[in-house]
Structure formats: structure tokens, C-alpha cells
Design a protein around this motif. Structure first.
Motif, PDB file in Angstrom:
ATOM      1  N   MET A 649       0.807  -1.218   0.000  1.00 10.94           N
ATOM      2  CA  MET A 649       0.000   0.000   0.000  1.00 10.94           C
ATOM      3  C   MET A 649       0.841   1.270   0.000  1.00 10.94           C
ATOM      4  O   MET A 649       0.315   2.384   0.090  1.00 10.94           O
ATOM      5  N   ALA A 650       2.168   1.129  -0.139  1.00  9.75           N
ATOM      6  CA  ALA A 650       3.014   2.309  -0.330  1.00  9.75           C
ATOM      7  C   ALA A 650       2.813   2.898  -1.718  1.00  9.75           C
ATOM      8  O   ALA A 650       3.274   4.003  -2.008  1.00  9.75           O
ATOM      9  N   TYR A 651       2.092   2.161  -2.571  1.00  5.55           N
ATOM     10  CA  TYR A 651       1.887   2.603  -3.943  1.00  5.55           C
ATOM     11  C   TYR A 651       0.409   2.836  -4.224  1.00  5.55           C
ATOM     12  O   TYR A 651      -0.477   2.272  -3.572  1.00  5.55           O
ATOM     13  N   LYS A 652       0.141   3.662  -5.219  1.00  2.00           N
ATOM     14  CA  LYS A 652      -1.218   3.876  -5.706  1.00  2.00           C
ATOM     15  C   LYS A 652      -1.219   3.653  -7.216  1.00  2.00           C
ATOM     16  O   LYS A 652      -0.177   3.675  -7.869  1.00  2.00           O
ATOM     17  N   TRP A 653      -2.417   3.457  -7.769  1.00  2.00           N
ATOM     18  CA  TRP A 653      -2.537   3.017  -9.156  1.00  2.00           C
ATOM     19  C   TRP A 653      -3.415   4.002  -9.915  1.00  2.00           C
ATOM     20  O   TRP A 653      -4.545   4.295  -9.502  1.00  2.00           O
ATOM     21  N   GLU A 654      -2.907   4.514 -11.027  1.00  2.00           N
ATOM     22  CA  GLU A 654      -3.610   5.534 -11.795  1.00  2.00           C
ATOM     23  C   GLU A 654      -3.764   5.094 -13.248  1.00  2.00           C
ATOM     24  O   GLU A 654      -2.787   4.663 -13.885  1.00  2.00           O
ATOM     25  N   PRO A 655      -4.983   5.195 -13.807  1.00  2.00           N
ATOM     26  CA  PRO A 655      -5.177   4.824 -15.219  1.00  2.00           C
ATOM     27  C   PRO A 655      -4.644   5.903 -16.153  1.00  2.00           C
ATOM     28  O   PRO A 655      -4.683   7.098 -15.840  1.00  2.00           O
TER      29      PRO A 655
END
Length: 725
Positions: A649-655
Motif C-alpha cells: 500500500m506504499a503505492y497507488k494506481w492511476e489509469p
């Protein structure tokens, strides 16, 4: 009673419809959810056989001649509850075998007779399969007698063979060895229609261009095997029907001569049934009430007479002697002019003009009466279409040639999805190697494997190049019809060597290095390709700090161009490979759905698919060396980093606008990695995420490697039927 739990149905303790409605709760409420059921549909939980049951070994113990004799005896043992036409069930048994095999389509290799799938929905209840439940009930005493060793899949096809033999045709051969499944197939796309026999327009971009039928479909209507016997959309026009016959049979891997032989030979015996107003025919097996015990299409007007049976609504025989293999079909078709008429049930069919009564076949029940024969629109296509007409005239002039051509086409129809001859058992397996069986010469096993590995390791090839080439060679395998795979090394032959999916430039480089090694060591190139993958994996495993040996089984052979029907291999071309994070172009179907379909054809479970994807990403074998999904700073090492970083969860995901995604560091908002939906689905789908979390755990780094190696080896050996006891 708790007022909040009042059940208006009278206190019934179960959810009404919960165990009978189609679909599962996930897809009902979230229809876009990725349904993984197809990867587990024929698992151990559905199989009633003992865990140590080996069907191949059981088949070897069958008394083949006794089985054949019992099936022949059943042909003429007419039963009051469904009496035989003219006292012979041959026509019915041929139709059972034909329709069991006829669902095969070359596009994805699914359907066909190889698994006994006609016992289950939807096939057991297709309109085109009306009353074939009777044929299987008639065969039950034989199945019951010989038990586990005689599969339904084998018995159904054997019944068709024995029917022809009992009526005078010497068949080309027969192979035992099909193994039954134990439930409906959820992996087969039979079409998008929600009604039987929906208009054909639903299946074509342009109905006037039969080759625009949507892949991988092969039949013109939902619920039919081939074409509509009354004409396109039920409108008689033999010339137009011929075009659809040609396309439909081509999608079953049949050429024009085979198509004509099957049509004419299939209609040389038996009859169609539609002798009256049958508005009150009962429901199909899956829709009939429980007290009928799956005995569908109840026929109130039957009254124990074969003449009154109802199936298609078309009525009549094609020949004067419907229980004899002869040339009567051609005598009728070309000896008379034909005019359009209606059956007693109102179906479109053709009748001969000015046929004398004594030339007509006798009634199926009453031998003192004569009945008008008929032809379907597909039969008339054999006369009207100039190509089919020429072929039929050749058959008509040479009965032996016709019998041989039909016998071979029938054998192909009923055995196409069994794969190589290694899967055939029994005394009637033809010695001849047939091109559609994808024959492969035996490979050597006595070479020095360590010496081969040493040469590969010192060749200068990278681990990624070796692993990608081995994968591309093996991934063509389809469990649906047991075609493709690494055995044969056809990746070096047309058309595979030129497929975009195989990166021809990289492939040529790798093969140019591996071919001399094969020549120098006596190993087949097929073995050397797979062994190079082993070397590459072992290097990557060692670099990751683990010590796991990758199994290898020698013995693959090298096919030649003479062994290869290049045109038929076109259908195996990958249009996408989720395992190498690539697709040829953007499709209406999502990348993860294409990946799931391929995993099923490879015989993988959801867990095996998961571990392979995670491993392939960190190994750096993406097509074109793209970095989508390479969630690691240790590329080319076989680590579980894909799963560790996917679940962090240190990362986030963007389209992104192009359909891909960025994985960004939450603290710095910088892009760390990129991904496709075939990567992120392992974090978004609840089931796949559960598997991903297993492999992301601190204590499962070595388990990940072991499981990856096991799944990899399964794919490499998928076509090694010689390794199965």
C-alpha cells in the motif's frame, strides 16, 4: 420467531432459486467480475472416480471385440418405448455420434466428442439434438456392462462406427481413449444469443458473406450443429445454403471433398422425423419436470411407432434402403428433379417430381406402406453448387472412392479432437499417419543432457531470450483438441516462425544458436528449445538465491514441413499472451479475459496462472521487452517481487489514456512502474488477490519458486502424451 427473519414462503430454510438459477452470486451482482470458474470446472471435486483411477490403463483392459459385438447387437434390439426405424437404430446412433463430434470448431479447438460433453447442458438440450437422449438410453446397458473402462465419449462414437459397419460400410478405423468429463463446460462460447435458433444475423457481420461469422463460432444458429436444414434463416435457397455449408465445415477443418462426402454419406442411411403436428412436444432434458428423469421431448403422438417420432420437423428418408450403405442417395438426388414442399409438421423440404410409388422407401413402421423421400436444403446444395456437384459426380461414378473418402472424413470428424495417435487405443487404430493428427517423429533420449545444457549455458544467450523462446514454443498447446505445444519444434516452421507473437527477429537469433547445438549433440531441436528454457530458469533461480532444479523429460521429436499442415496451424496463432503481457491489437475483450481463456486451454488452475504471471514478469520476458508489470528492481531474477509490490500500500494506481496504468509512490508521487489490466487484476479480483497474497508473504519466497517451476513444467510437458501412463 424473529420478526426480522420472517419467510413468506412458509419457513423454508433455504434461499429459493439459490441452487437452481443460472449464474453465481458474484456474476449476478457484478457481471463484469472476472469469472475464474472455467479454470476449475473439471477438477477433482467433480470427478467421482477414485483418486488413483487411470483411464488409459483401464482402456487397455477392455475386451474390444466384445464391446463392438454388444453395440452391434443393440442396433437391432428394438425397444417398445422408442422403437427403431425399420427395426434398426443405425440412423439414430450415427446422428448421436455425428452431433457429439460436430460441435467441434477449429477456431479454439473446443466442442467435439472427446469428453462426452453431449451428456450435459447445453448440448444435451440443443434443438438440433432432439431425442438423442433416447440413443444414449439405448446404449446404457452396454455402458453399464463394461463400466469405467468404456467411457461415454468412446461409446457414443463407437456406436456410430458400428452402425455404419452393420449397414455395410467398412469404416476407416476407430480409436478408444476418450475420457469423460463430469459436468457442463463453462469455457465454451456457443454464441451471445439468449434464444434457441435466433436469426443468423446475430452471428455475422454480413450474412451474405459467410466468412464474416464471428470467431470462434462455426454453426449458423444457437442450438444447431451446422446449418439450418430448411435454408438460411429457414428460407430455402440451395445456392446460398451451399456457401454457408462450405464455411461451416471449413471451420471444422473440412475441405470441399470431405464436406460433400460427409453430407452424402451421412444421409445415405436413416431418416428425418417430423410426421405430424407436434405442437405439444415436451421440454428438452434440462427443462423437463423431475418425474421424467431427464427423458426429454415427450411426444404425446408417438404411441410406440417409429413413424411418429419427432425431432427436426423435417420428415422422410433420403434413400430407398435407409438401413443399407449404398449409392441410393446419389440415385435419388441426381436421378430426379426436386420441388419445394412442406413436411406434415410444416418444415421446408424438397420432394422428387414424378417418383413412382415402388421407388419410394417403405414406412419406418409399416413395411406394407411407401413414403415420399425428401432432401433438405443442404442436400440440394450438393446438386446446385457447381463445386459440390462435380465432387458428387466423381463419387457417383466410383462407389469405392466414395466409401473410402467418406470413411476417412468420418474418422477425422470423430477423432479430430483426440490429438496425436499416442492417445488412441485398440485394434482398429489405423497405421497410417494422417496430416491432421500433427504427426511427430520419435525423438532421441540417449544424448548427454548435461553436455547439452553446458553448451546452451555458454552460448551467449540471455536467460530471458531462452525462457521466452521455450514459452513461445509450448504456449500453442490447446487442451481442447490437444494440438500445439513444444513437441515437434514447429516454432521453426511456417507459419509459426513468422508470427508477430513470436518476435521473428529474436526467434531467428535464438534458433540460429540452438540448432547447431541440437545437431552436434544428437538431441532434437524441440528438446534443446525446452532445455534452454530450463537453463535460463535455473540461472534466474540461482541469481535469486534459491536452489531449485527444473525438471526436464527428453524425447521430443522434430516435425518437418511434410508433417505439418501449415494452413491448419494458422488458428493456433496467439492474438494475445497475457503471460508475456502482449496483445496484437486492442480488442473488445479485456486483456485479463484473454489471459484467462489461454490459461484454460493450457490446462492451468487459477493458482498456476497466478504464479506463472508473477514469475514471467520479473524474469523480464515481456513481448518487445516492455516494462509493464515488471514490479521489481531485480529483473531477470526469479523472485516474488511482483506480488510483494503489487500488494504494497506504499503505492497507488492511476489509469492512463492508452488503457495502461501507472504505479506511483504515495510519498513522492513519482512513477515507479507501469502496468496493464492483466497485471492489476491480480490485486483487484478477490480470488486472484488471495493467491497473490500467498506468494507475497515473507515465508513463501521459496514456495513461489517451487510452484512456478511446477507450473512451468506442466506447460512444457502439456503435449507429452507419451509421459502419461
Amino acid at each position: 420467531m424473529d420478526g426480522n427473519n420472517v419467510d413468506s414462503t412458509g419457513g423454508c430454510p433455504v434461499m429459493h432459486g439459490g441452487n437452481t438459477e443460472l449464474g453465481n452470486p458474484v456474476t449476478k451482482w457484478w457481471p463484469r467480475a472476472l469469472n475464474l470458474d472455467i479454470l476449475h470446472q473439471h477438477g477433482a471435486r467433480t470427478n467421482p472416480m477414485d483418486p488413483d483411477y487411470n483411464h488409459r490403463e483401464a482402456v487397455k483392459g477392455l475386451d474390444y471385440e466384445a464391446v463392438k459385438n454388444d453395440v452391434k447387437a443393440a442396433m437391432i434390439d428394438s425397444q417398445d418405448w422408442w422403437p427403431a426405424d425399420w427395426g434398426h437404430y443405425g440412423g439414430l446412433m450415427i446422428r448421436l455420434a455425428w452431433h457429439s463430434a460436430g460441435s467441434y470448431r477449429m477456431g479454439d479447438g473446443r466442442g467435439g466428442a472427446g469428453s462426452g460433453n453431449i451428456r450435459f447442458a447445453p448440448l444435451n438440450s440443443w434443438p438440433d439434438n432432439a431425442s438423442l437422449d433416447k440413443a444414449r438410453r439405448l446404449l446404457w446397458p452396454v455402458k453399464k456392462k463394461y463400466g469405467n473402462a468404456l467411457s461415454w465419449a468412446d461409446l457414443i462414437i463407437l456406436a456410430g462406427n458400428m452402425a455404419y459397419e452393420s449397414m455395410g460400410l467398412k469404416t476407416f478405423g476407430f480409436g478408444f481413449g476418450r475420457e469423460d468429463i463430469w459436468g457442463s463446460e463453462t469455457d465454451v462460447n456457443w454464441g451471445a444469443e439468449n434464444e434457441w435458433l435466433a436469426p443468423s444475423e446475430n452471428r455475422y457481420a454480413d450474412l451474405d458473406e459467410p466468412n464474416t461469422m464471428y470467431n470462434p463460432l462455426a454453426a449458423v444458429h444457437m442450438g444447431l450443429i451446422y446449418v439450418n436444414p430448411e435454408g438460411v434463416n429457414g428460407n430455402p435457397d440451395p445456392a446460398r445454403t451451399a456457401l454457408h455449408v462450405r464455411e461451416t465445415f471449413a471451420r471444422m477443418a473440412m475441405n470441399d471433398e470431405e464436406t460433400a462426402a460427409l453430407t452424402c454419406g451421412g444421409h445415405t442411411v436413416g431418416k428425418a422425423h417430423g410426421g405430424g403436428d407436434h405442437a405439444h412436444i415436451g421440454a428438452e432434458p434440462e427443462g423437463c419436470p423431475v418425474h421424467t428423469q431427464g427423458f426429454g421431448w415427450a411426444n404425446p403422438g408417438h404411441k410406440g411407432k417409429a413413424t411418429n417420432a419427432f425431432t427436426s420437423g423435417i420428415e422422410g428418408a433420403w434413400t430407398k434402403h435407409p438401413t443399407q450403405w449404398d449409392m441410393g442417395y446419389f440415385d435419388y438426388l441426381f436421378g430426379y428433379e426436386w420441388e419445394l414442399t412442406k413436411s406434415p409438421a410444416g418444415a421446408n423440404q424438397w420432394k422428387p417430381i414424378n417418383m413412382p410409388d415402388d421407388e419410394m422407401p417403405v414406412d419406418a413402421t409399416d413395411p406394407s406402406a411407401r413414403r415420399m423421400p425428401m432432401m433438405t436444403d443442404a442436400d440440394m446444395a450438393m446438386k446446385v453448387d457447381p463445386i459440390y456437384n462435380e465432387i458428387c459426380q466423381k463419387f457417383r461414378a466410383d462407389p469405392e472412392y466414395f466409401a473410402d473418402t467418406f470413411g476417412r472424413a468420418w474418422f477425422k470428424l470423430t477423432h479430430r479432437d483426440m490429438g496425436p495417435k499416442a492417445n488412441y487405443y485398440g485394434p482398429d487404430v489405423p497405421a497410417e499417419d494422417l496430416i491432421w493428427q500433427d504427426p511427430i517423429p520419435a525423438g532421441a533420449t540417449d544424448y548427454d543432457m548435461d553436455a547439452v545444457k553446458a553448451k546452451i549455458a555458454s552460448s551467449g544467450l540471455s536467460a530471458a531470450e531462452m525462457i521466452a523462446t521455450a514459452w513461445d514454443s509450448a504456449r500453442t498447446f490447446r487442451g481442447s483438441d490437444k494440438r500445439g505445444g513444444a513437441n515437434g519444434a514447429r516454432i521453426r516452421l511456417a507459419p509459426q516462425k513468422d508470427w508477430v507473437a513470436n518476435e521473428p527477429e529474436r526467434l531467428a537469433k535464438v534458433l540460429g544458436i540452438l540448432e547447431p547445438i541440437a545437431s552436434e549433440t544428437g538431441a532434437s531441436l524441440a528438446d534443446v528449445i525446452v532445455l534452454a528454457g530450463v537453463v535460463g530458469l535455473e540461472q534466474s533461480i540461482k541469481a535469486a538465491g534459491h536452489s531449485v532444479t527444473v525438471p526436464f523429460a527428453p524425447g521430443r521429436g522434430d516435425a518437418t514441413e511434410a508433417h505439418t499442415d501449415a494452413e491448419s496451424f494458422d488458428v493456433l496463432e496467439p492474438l494475445a499472451c497475457g503471460f508475456r503481457n502482449w496483445q496484437k491489437e486492442r480488442y473488445a475483450v479485456a486483456p485479463e479475459e484473454l489471459m484467462l481463456d489461454k490459461a484454460q486451454l493450457l490446462g492451468l488452475t487459477a493458482a498456476e496462472m497466478t504464479v506463472l504471471i508473477g514469475g514471467m514478469r520479473v524474469l523480464g520476458v515481456n513481448h518487445g521487452n516492455t516494462k509493464h508489470g515488471v514490479f521489481t528492481d531485480r529483473e531477470s531474477q526469479l523472485t516474488n517481487d511482483f506480488f510483494v509490490n503489487l500488494t504494497d500500500m506504499a503505492y497507488k494506481w492511476e489509469p492512463l489514456d492508452d488503457g495502461t496504468y501507472e504505479i506511483r509512490d504515495r510519498a513522492t508521487d513519482t512513477t515507479k512502474w507501469t502496468a496493464t489490466s492483466a497485471d492489476l487484476v491480480f490485486g483487484s479480483n478477490s480470488i486472484l488477490r488471495a493467491y497473490a497474497e500467498v506468494y507475497a508473504q515473507d515465508d513463501n519466497g521459496e514456495k513461489f519458486v517451487r510452484d512456478f517451476v511446477a507450473a512451468w513444467t506442466k506447460v512444457m510437458n502439456a503435449d507429452r502424451f507419451d509421459l502419461v501412463a
